[in-house]
Design a protein around this motif. Structure first.
Motif, mmCIF file in Angstrom:
data_model
loop_
_atom_site.group_PDB
_atom_site.id
_atom_site.type_symbol
_atom_site.label_atom_id
_atom_site.label_comp_id
_atom_site.label_asym_id
_atom_site.label_seq_id
_atom_site.Cartn_x
_atom_site.Cartn_y
_atom_site.Cartn_z
ATOM 1 N N LEU A 277 0.814 -1.217 0.000
ATOM 2 C CA LEU A 277 0.000 0.000 0.000
ATOM 3 C C LEU A 277 0.847 1.267 0.000
ATOM 4 C CD1 LEU A 277 -2.768 -0.901 2.615
ATOM 5 C CD2 LEU A 277 -2.940 -0.959 0.130
ATOM 6 N N GLN A 278 2.131 1.139 0.322
ATOM 7 C CA GLN A 278 2.947 2.350 0.432
ATOM 8 C C GLN A 278 3.045 3.082 -0.899
ATOM 9 O OE1 GLN A 278 7.093 1.957 1.487
ATOM 10 N NE2 GLN A 278 7.219 4.066 2.208
ATOM 11 N N SER A 279 3.194 2.336 -1.989
ATOM 12 C CA SER A 279 3.274 2.987 -3.301
ATOM 13 C C SER A 279 2.009 3.776 -3.583
ATOM 14 C CB SER A 279 3.492 1.941 -4.396
ATOM 15 O OG SER A 279 4.728 1.275 -4.228
ATOM 16 N N TYR A 280 0.874 3.198 -3.238
ATOM 17 C CA TYR A 280 -0.408 3.878 -3.413
ATOM 18 C C TYR A 280 -0.434 5.174 -2.601
ATOM 19 C CZ TYR A 280 -5.536 4.020 -4.062
ATOM 20 O OH TYR A 280 -6.822 4.366 -4.406
ATOM 21 N N GLY A 281 0.055 5.114 -1.351
ATOM 22 C CA GLY A 281 0.086 6.293 -0.501
ATOM 23 C C GLY A 281 1.099 7.323 -0.948
ATOM 24 N N ARG A 282 2.231 6.890 -1.485
ATOM 25 C CA ARG A 282 3.229 7.827 -2.014
ATOM 26 C C ARG A 282 2.667 8.589 -3.209
ATOM 27 N NH1 ARG A 282 8.682 4.894 -3.347
ATOM 28 N NH2 ARG A 282 9.061 6.964 -4.251
ATOM 29 N N MET A 283 1.769 7.953 -3.937
ATOM 30 C CA MET A 283 1.120 8.575 -5.093
ATOM 31 C C MET A 283 -0.308 8.974 -4.733
ATOM 32 S SD MET A 283 2.595 6.114 -8.158
ATOM 33 C CE MET A 283 1.196 6.509 -9.208
ATOM 34 N N ALA A 284 -0.508 9.541 -3.548
ATOM 35 C CA ALA A 284 -1.867 9.832 -3.070
ATOM 36 C C ALA A 284 -2.599 10.801 -3.992
ATOM 37 C CB ALA A 284 -1.817 10.390 -1.658
ATOM 38 N N LEU A 285 -1.906 11.817 -4.506
ATOM 39 C CA LEU A 285 -2.551 12.764 -5.408
ATOM 40 C C LEU A 285 -2.982 12.072 -6.700
ATOM 41 C CD1 LEU A 285 -3.400 15.631 -6.202
ATOM 42 C CD2 LEU A 285 -1.054 16.013 -7.018
ATOM 43 N N THR A 286 -2.068 11.301 -7.285
ATOM 44 C CA THR A 286 -2.403 10.546 -8.494
ATOM 45 C C THR A 286 -3.522 9.547 -8.209
ATOM 46 O OG1 THR A 286 -0.192 10.788 -9.449
ATOM 47 C CG2 THR A 286 -1.499 8.923 -10.201
ATOM 48 N N SER A 287 -3.441 8.867 -7.067
ATOM 49 C CA SER A 287 -4.458 7.876 -6.713
ATOM 50 C C SER A 287 -5.821 8.537 -6.556
ATOM 51 C CB SER A 287 -4.062 7.160 -5.417
ATOM 52 O OG SER A 287 -2.831 6.493 -5.559
ATOM 53 N N TYR A 288 -5.869 9.684 -5.903
ATOM 54 C CA TYR A 288 -7.135 10.384 -5.686
ATOM 55 C C TYR A 288 -7.741 10.842 -7.014
ATOM 56 C CZ TYR A 288 -10.502 13.790 -3.930
ATOM 57 O OH TYR A 288 -11.653 14.506 -3.678
ATOM 58 N N LEU A 289 -6.913 11.439 -7.871
ATOM 59 C CA LEU A 289 -7.424 11.936 -9.150
ATOM 60 C C LEU A 289 -7.807 10.801 -10.093
ATOM 61 C CD1 LEU A 289 -4.967 14.920 -9.740
ATOM 62 C CD2 LEU A 289 -7.389 15.060 -9.140
ATOM 63 N N THR A 290 -7.021 9.731 -10.100
ATOM 64 C CA THR A 290 -7.346 8.643 -11.022
ATOM 65 C C THR A 290 -8.520 7.810 -10.532
ATOM 66 O OG1 THR A 290 -5.604 7.253 -10.023
ATOM 67 C CG2 THR A 290 -5.050 8.453 -12.049
ATOM 68 N N HIS A 291 -8.767 7.757 -9.227
ATOM 69 C CA HIS A 291 -9.970 7.021 -8.837
ATOM 70 C C HIS A 291 -11.219 7.810 -9.218
ATOM 71 C CE1 HIS A 291 -11.503 8.909 -5.135
ATOM 72 N NE2 HIS A 291 -10.596 8.424 -4.334
ATOM 73 N N ALA A 292 -11.095 9.152 -9.341
ATOM 74 C CA ALA A 292 -12.207 9.927 -9.891
ATOM 75 C C ALA A 292 -12.364 9.644 -11.384
ATOM 76 C CB ALA A 292 -11.980 11.412 -9.651
ATOM 77 N N ILE A 293 -11.243 9.622 -12.113
ATOM 78 C CA ILE A 293 -11.296 9.365 -13.555
ATOM 79 C C ILE A 293 -11.865 7.976 -13.827
ATOM 80 C CG2 ILE A 293 -9.896 9.052 -15.634
ATOM 81 C CD1 ILE A 293 -7.944 11.147 -14.398
ATOM 82 N N LEU A 294 -11.323 6.977 -13.140
ATOM 83 C CA LEU A 294 -11.783 5.603 -13.360
ATOM 84 C C LEU A 294 -13.218 5.415 -12.870
ATOM 85 C CD1 LEU A 294 -8.548 3.699 -12.233
ATOM 86 C CD2 LEU A 294 -9.381 3.971 -14.574
ATOM 87 N N GLY A 295 -13.533 5.995 -11.721
ATOM 88 C CA GLY A 295 -14.875 5.837 -11.168
ATOM 89 C C GLY A 295 -15.928 6.473 -12.057
ATOM 90 N N VAL A 296 -15.665 7.701 -12.517
ATOM 91 C CA VAL A 296 -16.619 8.382 -13.390
ATOM 92 C C VAL A 296 -16.790 7.609 -14.691
ATOM 93 C CG1 VAL A 296 -16.944 10.453 -14.799
ATOM 94 C CG2 VAL A 296 -16.277 10.676 -12.397
ATOM 95 N N ALA A 297 -15.675 7.115 -15.272
ATOM 96 C CA ALA A 297 -15.758 6.390 -16.542
ATOM 97 C C ALA A 297 -16.520 5.071 -16.385
ATOM 98 C CB ALA A 297 -14.353 6.130 -17.081
ATOM 99 N N LEU A 298 -16.166 4.304 -15.347
ATOM 100 C CA LEU A 298 -16.783 2.994 -15.153
ATOM 101 C C LEU A 298 -18.259 3.117 -14.802
ATOM 102 C CD1 LEU A 298 -16.542 -0.070 -14.915
ATOM 103 C CD2 LEU A 298 -15.723 0.238 -12.569
ATOM 104 N N VAL A 299 -18.550 3.942 -13.820
ATOM 105 C CA VAL A 299 -19.942 4.096 -13.390
ATOM 106 C C VAL A 299 -20.778 4.748 -14.487
ATOM 107 C CG1 VAL A 299 -21.455 5.223 -11.717
ATOM 108 C CG2 VAL A 299 -19.343 4.143 -10.956
#
Length: 352
Positions: free
Chosen positions: A276-298
């Motif tokens: 999980l550390q890599s995910y946390g190190r990229m918290a900004l990227t993770s936050y923005l991409t879960h919006a991108i992926l979530g909006v696209a998928l849903v």
């Protein structure tokens, strides 16, 4: 990890704190559970919320409220205050602070507004950017000032709206929400950010001597959390339960945070959660991409069918898997996540 703890000075951190990255990862992942409902509402015809077609859906929604709602937003804002404090210590050591720091907050504001406007996704980054800019005025403040400001701003709005909700429910008071109370709830994340600054300077996240204090905090908030959960689960008024679970989220949030700080002192557990550390190190990227992926998928699914609440929450799993694999592979090759690279380049006007 080398730190210097002083109640009136900001510690200088010369390497990443692994446990903070792991906690940040858990916070960003949990926030997706709450945001998925907004993605669906924005994508569905008529902007309808996700339906609760079965008991599984009803309990899924209730558990998200009980366990997640606003708890991990508190932790995310708290850790933003920790990161800003670390940045202040490192920047002042280099002799430059105001210009690069304010550029950093301005860039974060742009990211947040883009997320809000282009994706129509719920966003906290724009608020954090403004919080971070104001927090800079308090970096040299005494600890008692930080603690007082943090507690008052973090709790005043929530306690006020909770009191009104209880008076209306049990006493039939019929009191409307005052505008200043609503504004207090909106700006409460600044209080959470200030508390993160205070806690890091106090050594609560890094200093072995502070472990007994963290244990006491966990014991008190853990018992209070169990009592709060028992109370809200006993309520038949779902709206009141929702208000309480959101407005009093600081209690379980502190229990989660202090419990994780204690658990992650174990080298074995840190090793188990290290992916999980890599995910946390990229918290900004993770936050923005879960919006991108979530909006696209849903959005793709909601255009053709109705998605019940329980299925909507299960859609978080593929998003998490994609992000975890991506962050791991990316950081094997690069030192920063893609959005972190842009953020750092703009902060220092130099290629990282």
């Amino acid at each position: 990890m080398e730190t210097v703890v002083n109640p009136l000075a900001t510690p200088v951190v010369r390497q990443r704190i692994e446990s903070i990255d792991i906690i940040r990862a858990l916070a960003v992942m949990a926030i997706l559970l709450v945001n998925m409902g907004d993605y669906y509402a924005n994508a569905s015809p008529g902007h309808r919320p996700a339906p609760t077609a079965s008991a599984v859906d009803s309990w899924s929604a209730r558990l998200v409220d009980l366990l997640v709602l606003d708890k991990f937003h508190f932790i995310f804002a708290f850790l933003f205050g920790v990161s800003a404090t670390i940045l202040f210590g490192n920047m002042t050591r280099r002799g430059k602070f105001w210009a690069p720091y304010l550029r950093r907050m301005a860039i974060l504001l742009v990211f947040g507004l883009a997320n809000l406007v282009l994706l129509r996704a719920p966003d906290v980054l724009a608020v954090y950017a403004l919080n971070g800019a104001v927090l800079a005025l308090l970096f040299r403040a005494p600890q008692r000032i930080l603690l007082t400001v943090g507690l008052v701003v973090a709790l005043a709005g929530n306690l006020g709206t909770t009191a009104i909700a209880l008076a209306n429910h049990y006493g039939g008071a019929g009191i409307g929400q005052n505008s200043w109370l609503a504004a207090g709830v909106v700006v409460q994340s600044f209080g959470h950010t200030v508390l993160g600054c205070w806690a890091f300077r106090a050594g609560l996240l890094t200093d072995d001597a502070r472990v007994p204090a963290v244990r006491k905090l966990f014991a008190v908030t853990g018992v209070a959390t169990i009592a709060l959960w028992a109370w809200t689960l006993s309520l038949t008024d779902a709206d009141l339960a929702h208000v309480l679970e959101g407005n009093l989220a600081v209690v379980p949030a502190l229990a989660y945070l202090s419990g994780l700080v204690l658990l992650l002192r174990s080298a074995r557990l840190r090793a188990a959660l290290r992916p999980l550390q890599s995910y946390g190190r990229m918290a900004l990227t993770s936050y923005l991409t879960h919006a991108i992926l979530g909006v696209a998928l849903v959005g793709a699914l909601a255009s053709t069918r109705t998605i019940p609440t329980s299925v909507l929450l299960l859609l978080c799993l593929p998003i998490w898997v994609v992000q975890l694999v991506f962050s791991h592979l990316w950081l094997k090759r690069f030192a920063y996540g893609p959005f972190e690279w842009l953020w750092r380049a703009g902060t220092y006007w130099a290629r990282p």
